[in-house]
Scaffold this motif. Sequence first.
Motif, PDB file in Angstrom:
ATOM      1  N   ASN A  16      84.052  59.487  67.249  1.00 47.12           N
ATOM      2  CA  ASN A  16      85.297  59.315  67.956  1.00 47.12           C
ATOM      3  C   ASN A  16      85.062  58.266  69.036  1.00 47.12           C
ATOM      4  OD1 ASN A  16      87.050  59.715  70.228  1.00 47.12           O
ATOM      5  ND2 ASN A  16      87.722  61.632  69.318  1.00 47.12           N
ATOM      6  N   GLU A  17      85.853  57.212  69.032  1.00 46.56           N
ATOM      7  CA  GLU A  17      85.620  56.130  69.986  1.00 46.56           C
ATOM      8  C   GLU A  17      85.770  56.578  71.435  1.00 46.56           C
ATOM      9  OE1 GLU A  17      89.901  55.889  68.770  1.00 46.56           O
ATOM     10  OE2 GLU A  17      88.027  56.028  67.668  1.00 46.56           O
ATOM     11  N   TYR A  18      86.530  57.628  71.687  1.00 52.84           N
ATOM     12  CA  TYR A  18      86.647  58.141  73.053  1.00 52.84           C
ATOM     13  C   TYR A  18      85.322  58.751  73.513  1.00 52.84           C
ATOM     14  CZ  TYR A  18      91.657  57.699  72.235  1.00 52.84           C
ATOM     15  OH  TYR A  18      92.900  57.213  71.944  1.00 52.84           O
ATOM     16  N   LEU A  19      84.709  59.522  72.637  1.00 50.18           N
ATOM     17  CA  LEU A  19      83.445  60.177  72.954  1.00 50.18           C
ATOM     18  C   LEU A  19      82.361  59.150  73.270  1.00 50.18           C
ATOM     19  CD1 LEU A  19      81.765  62.849  73.003  1.00 50.18           C
ATOM     20  CD2 LEU A  19      81.281  62.406  70.596  1.00 50.18           C
ATOM     21  N   PHE A  20      82.218  58.152  72.421  1.00 45.19           N
ATOM     22  CA  PHE A  20      81.141  57.189  72.586  1.00 45.19           C
ATOM     23  C   PHE A  20      81.435  56.120  73.631  1.00 45.19           C
ATOM     24  CE2 PHE A  20      80.066  59.024  68.474  1.00 45.19           C
ATOM     25  CZ  PHE A  20      78.711  59.258  68.655  1.00 45.19           C
ATOM     26  N   SER A  21      82.629  56.112  74.189  1.00 42.79           N
ATOM     27  CA  SER A  21      82.904  55.169  75.281  1.00 42.79           C
ATOM     28  C   SER A  21      82.213  55.623  76.566  1.00 42.79           C
ATOM     29  CB  SER A  21      84.411  55.003  75.503  1.00 42.79           C
ATOM     30  OG  SER A  21      84.992  56.193  75.967  1.00 42.79           O
ATOM     31  N   PHE A  47      92.073  50.109  72.092  1.00 43.18           N
ATOM     32  CA  PHE A  47      91.169  48.988  71.820  1.00 43.18           C
ATOM     33  C   PHE A  47      90.009  48.925  72.819  1.00 43.18           C
ATOM     34  CE2 PHE A  47      89.962  44.462  71.864  1.00 43.18           C
ATOM     35  CZ  PHE A  47      89.673  44.302  70.521  1.00 43.18           C
ATOM     36  N   ASP A  48      90.280  49.170  74.093  1.00 39.08           N
ATOM     37  CA  ASP A  48      89.217  49.115  75.100  1.00 39.08           C
ATOM     38  C   ASP A  48      88.125  50.151  74.839  1.00 39.08           C
ATOM     39  OD1 ASP A  48      90.473  47.004  76.395  1.00 39.08           O
ATOM     40  OD2 ASP A  48      91.476  48.295  77.844  1.00 39.08           O
ATOM     41  N   ASP A  49      88.526  51.357  74.418  1.00 37.35           N
ATOM     42  CA  ASP A  49      87.537  52.392  74.101  1.00 37.35           C
ATOM     43  C   ASP A  49      86.727  52.028  72.865  1.00 37.35           C
ATOM     44  OD1 ASP A  49      88.076  54.159  76.212  1.00 37.35           O
ATOM     45  OD2 ASP A  49      89.743  55.066  75.123  1.00 37.35           O
ATOM     46  N   ILE A  50      87.378  51.417  71.899  1.00 36.27           N
ATOM     47  CA  ILE A  50      86.672  50.984  70.682  1.00 36.27           C
ATOM     48  C   ILE A  50      85.588  49.977  71.050  1.00 36.27           C
ATOM     49  CG2 ILE A  50      86.910  49.736  68.498  1.00 36.27           C
ATOM     50  CD1 ILE A  50      89.842  50.877  68.445  1.00 36.27           C
ATOM     51  N   VAL A  51      85.946  48.985  71.842  1.00 32.54           N
ATOM     52  CA  VAL A  51      84.985  47.945  72.241  1.00 32.54           C
ATOM     53  C   VAL A  51      83.870  48.546  73.090  1.00 32.54           C
ATOM     54  CG1 VAL A  51      84.703  45.834  73.605  1.00 32.54           C
ATOM     55  CG2 VAL A  51      86.654  46.075  72.060  1.00 32.54           C
ATOM     56  N   SER A  53      82.751  51.660  73.148  1.00 35.71           N
ATOM     57  CA  SER A  53      81.905  52.491  72.287  1.00 35.71           C
ATOM     58  C   SER A  53      80.980  51.632  71.449  1.00 35.71           C
ATOM     59  CB  SER A  53      82.768  53.357  71.367  1.00 35.71           C
ATOM     60  OG  SER A  53      83.513  54.265  72.116  1.00 35.71           O
ATOM     61  N   TYR A  54      81.538  50.589  70.870  1.00 33.59           N
ATOM     62  CA  TYR A  54      80.736  49.673  70.055  1.00 33.59           C
ATOM     63  C   TYR A  54      79.587  49.092  70.881  1.00 33.59           C
ATOM     64  CZ  TYR A  54      79.492  45.653  67.197  1.00 33.59           C
ATOM     65  OH  TYR A  54      78.790  44.746  66.457  1.00 33.59           O
ATOM     66  N   LYS A  55      79.904  48.599  72.069  1.00 34.56           N
ATOM     67  CA  LYS A  55      78.876  47.986  72.923  1.00 34.56           C
ATOM     68  C   LYS A  55      77.827  49.008  73.360  1.00 34.56           C
ATOM     69  CE  LYS A  55      81.548  44.104  74.694  1.00 34.56           C
ATOM     70  NZ  LYS A  55      82.123  43.465  75.891  1.00 34.56           N
ATOM     71  N   ASN A  56      78.254  50.205  73.728  1.00 37.75           N
ATOM     72  CA  ASN A  56      77.303  51.248  74.121  1.00 37.75           C
ATOM     73  C   ASN A  56      76.303  51.529  73.010  1.00 37.75           C
ATOM     74  OD1 ASN A  56      78.398  51.675  76.666  1.00 37.75           O
ATOM     75  ND2 ASN A  56      79.587  53.469  76.060  1.00 37.75           N
ATOM     76  N   LEU A  57      76.811  51.739  71.814  1.00 36.02           N
ATOM     77  CA  LEU A  57      75.933  52.089  70.698  1.00 36.02           C
ATOM     78  C   LEU A  57      75.050  50.919  70.269  1.00 36.02           C
ATOM     79  CD1 LEU A  57      78.457  54.271  68.705  1.00 36.02           C
ATOM     80  CD2 LEU A  57      76.388  55.069  69.872  1.00 36.02           C
ATOM     81  N   LYS A  58      75.587  49.720  70.267  1.00 35.90           N
ATOM     82  CA  LYS A  58      74.775  48.548  69.893  1.00 35.90           C
ATOM     83  C   LYS A  58      73.632  48.340  70.889  1.00 35.90           C
ATOM     84  CE  LYS A  58      75.250  46.244  66.772  1.00 35.90           C
ATOM     85  NZ  LYS A  58      74.687  46.413  65.410  1.00 35.90           N
ATOM     86  N   LYS A  59      73.880  48.581  72.187  1.00 35.42           N
ATOM     87  CA  LYS A  59      72.827  48.479  73.205  1.00 35.42           C
ATOM     88  C   LYS A  59      71.671  49.415  72.900  1.00 35.42           C
ATOM     89  CE  LYS A  59      75.598  47.518  77.235  1.00 35.42           C
ATOM     90  NZ  LYS A  59      76.037  48.036  78.539  1.00 35.42           N
ATOM     91  N   MET A  60      71.991  50.543  72.273  1.00 36.23           N
ATOM     92  CA  MET A  60      70.982  51.554  71.965  1.00 36.23           C
ATOM     93  C   MET A  60      70.369  51.361  70.579  1.00 36.23           C
ATOM     94  SD  MET A  60      72.894  54.870  73.505  1.00 36.23           S
ATOM     95  CE  MET A  60      74.106  54.583  74.770  1.00 36.23           C
ATOM     96  N   GLY A  61      70.744  50.266  69.909  1.00 36.50           N
ATOM     97  CA  GLY A  61      70.160  49.956  68.607  1.00 36.50           C
ATOM     98  C   GLY A  61      70.785  50.682  67.431  1.00 36.50           C
TER      99      GLY A  61
END
Length: 87
Positions: A16-21, A47-51, A53-61
């Motif tokens: 859920n993009e809200y959770l991972f934001s 859209f802001d939560d999607i971006v 979340s994406y950035k958070n997870l990508k930072k963590m590999g």
Amino acid sequence: MFLLKKYNITVSMIGNEYLFSDYEISKKIVDVGLDNCSFFVDNFDNFDDIVKSYKNLKKMGINVFISYTLSDNNYSKYLKKYLIPNG
């Protein structure tokens, strides 16, 4: 997830993009062995939560996949606005 990692099994989650934001929540989930995460986007109102979340997870590999169902109903409202320049 730790048990799966013990046997070298790749762990994927539909999230859920809200959770991972939230960076701290994302970190806790990743720390127990997440390898891949997928989001299904039904609209771009968040859209802001999607971006984020994406950035958070990508930072963590983490491998991140985003799915979107394109239809006549949502094409002009969302895709033209967010994904197609000068659409």
